[in-house]
Design a protein around this motif. Structure first.
Motif, PDB file in Angstrom:
ATOM      1  N   ALA A  67      23.543  51.442  39.402  1.00 23.09           N
ATOM      2  CA  ALA A  67      24.039  52.774  39.063  1.00 23.09           C
ATOM      3  C   ALA A  67      24.581  52.808  37.642  1.00 23.09           C
ATOM      4  O   ALA A  67      25.153  51.834  37.152  1.00 23.09           O
ATOM      5  N   ASN A  68      24.419  53.953  36.987  1.00 17.99           N
ATOM      6  CA  ASN A  68      24.875  54.102  35.604  1.00 17.99           C
ATOM      7  C   ASN A  68      26.368  53.863  35.455  1.00 17.99           C
ATOM      8  O   ASN A  68      26.836  53.463  34.401  1.00 17.99           O
ATOM      9  N   LYS A  69      27.143  54.141  36.498  1.00 22.30           N
ATOM     10  CA  LYS A  69      28.590  54.017  36.410  1.00 22.30           C
ATOM     11  C   LYS A  69      29.069  52.586  36.646  1.00 22.30           C
ATOM     12  O   LYS A  69      30.251  52.310  36.525  1.00 22.30           O
ATOM     13  N   LEU A  70      28.169  51.689  36.996  1.00 22.54           N
ATOM     14  CA  LEU A  70      28.563  50.311  37.278  1.00 22.54           C
ATOM     15  C   LEU A  70      28.606  49.532  35.971  1.00 22.54           C
ATOM     16  O   LEU A  70      27.647  48.870  35.584  1.00 22.54           O
ATOM     17  N   ILE A  71      29.729  49.628  35.285  1.00 16.95           N
ATOM     18  CA  ILE A  71      29.889  48.960  33.995  1.00 16.95           C
ATOM     19  C   ILE A  71      31.043  47.964  34.013  1.00 16.95           C
ATOM     20  O   ILE A  71      31.152  47.131  33.124  1.00 16.95           O
ATOM     21  N   ASN A  72      31.912  48.069  35.028  1.00 18.59           N
ATOM     22  CA  ASN A  72      33.066  47.185  35.170  1.00 18.59           C
ATOM     23  C   ASN A  72      33.080  46.551  36.557  1.00 18.59           C
ATOM     24  O   ASN A  72      32.447  47.057  37.480  1.00 18.59           O
ATOM     25  N   ALA A  73      33.798  45.453  36.690  1.00 17.90           N
ATOM     26  CA  ALA A  73      34.021  44.815  37.983  1.00 17.90           C
ATOM     27  C   ALA A  73      35.514  44.522  38.111  1.00 17.90           C
ATOM     28  O   ALA A  73      36.132  44.017  37.176  1.00 17.90           O
ATOM     29  N   ARG A  74      36.086  44.847  39.247  1.00 12.43           N
ATOM     30  CA  ARG A  74      37.513  44.620  39.469  1.00 12.43           C
ATOM     31  C   ARG A  74      37.788  43.136  39.665  1.00 12.43           C
ATOM     32  O   ARG A  74      37.169  42.487  40.513  1.00 12.43           O
ATOM     33  N   SER A  75      38.727  42.596  38.896  1.00 12.85           N
ATOM     34  CA  SER A  75      39.019  41.168  38.979  1.00 12.85           C
ATOM     35  C   SER A  75      39.619  40.772  40.319  1.00 12.85           C
ATOM     36  O   SER A  75      39.449  39.644  40.776  1.00 12.85           O
ATOM     37  N   GLU A  76      40.295  41.713  40.984  1.00 15.67           N
ATOM     38  CA  GLU A  76      40.960  41.402  42.252  1.00 15.67           C
ATOM     39  C   GLU A  76      39.968  41.042  43.357  1.00 15.67           C
ATOM     40  O   GLU A  76      40.322  40.336  44.303  1.00 15.67           O
ATOM     41  N   THR A  77      38.731  41.542  43.252  1.00 18.45           N
ATOM     42  CA  THR A  77      37.741  41.302  44.319  1.00 18.45           C
ATOM     43  C   THR A  77      36.507  40.560  43.828  1.00 18.45           C
ATOM     44  O   THR A  77      35.542  40.425  44.554  1.00 18.45           O
TER      45      THR A  77
END
Length: 232
Positions: A67-77
């Motif tokens: 998806a176009n909005k998938l540019i970051n990943a949360r470090s907590e998970t």
């Protein structure tokens, strides 16, 4: 979240700071946006810069759209989430930058853009992960994501997340394939606010096409419509 950032230093400055060679030509960037190809440094090839797509699998990828909005990943998970944990363990990278942008909401319709930098506007590196894809032509393409964490007190005034900025002495450990997972996870913390500063910039940064020195200049607080606001 981190949705825009800058990398305004010269090719020579980048090579000296990260002790890596850049074979391709490099033009300073003032408004880097998702889906663009930008320099990163991977654990597989730390002696040289690679050029990957930010966050979006190219349209010509045949096996794994993102998806176009998938540019970051949360470090907590990052260590548990199925879509990220393999890259976290095997494919880590440094994402060179010298600033990033966030937008402060003022009321329901007003947003004011801020730029965050280190003191002296020095180069730094976001913690990133990357993936590899096969194109319809059988070529190889690569994408990366920037990890985010809870904000420090400076960024919290503007946004509820911030990108993970790695201290220079931890960059090699982040790339090292032998670094234990618990050590990696301990790196994913807010960067000290005392080592950062922020200022408002022109709403010109809202438009991806505006990739020029003007967008990083300090300006009076303006909303997305270019109207001056009393809120800083």
């Amino acid at each position: 979240m981190c949705g825009r950032y800058s990398l305004t230093k010269s090719k020579t400055a980048l090579e000296n700071r990260f002790a890596s060679e850049m074979l391709e030509d490099f033009v300073p960037r003032y408004n880097i946006a998702p889906s663009q190809v930008v320099p990163v440094i991977t654990g597989d090839s730390p002696q040289g810069f690679s050029h990957f797509y930010w966050g979006v699998t190219p349209a010509f990828s045949k096996n794994k759209p993102v998806a176009n909005k998938l540019i970051n990943a949360r470090s907590e998970t990052i260590a548990e989430k199925l879509s990220f944990k393999s890259s976290f363990r095997k494919n880590r990278c440094l994402v060179p930058a010298d600033g990033f942008y966030e937008w402060k909401k003022i009321g329901k319709k007003t947003k004011v853009p801020y730029r965050f930098v280190l003191h002296g506007e020095e180069l730094f590196a976001f913690a990133g992960i990357w993936e590899q894809f096969e194109t319809e032509n059988g070529d190889t393409a690569h994408t990366f994501l920037i990890l985010t964490t809870t904000p420090n007190s400076l960024t919290a005034e503007v946004h509820d997340r911030m990108p993970v900025i790695l201290p220079p002495d931890l960059e090699a450990k982040w790339l090292d394939p032998h670094t234990p997972e618990n050590v990696l996870l301990d790196m994913l913390r807010p960067y000290p606010e005392k080592e950062m500063m922020t200022y408002t910039v022109s709403p010109m940064v809202n438009q991806v096409a505006n990739d020029n020195p003007y967008v990083i200049r300090k300006t009076l607080p303006m909303d997305q419509f270019g109207n001056y606001t009393l809120f800083g």
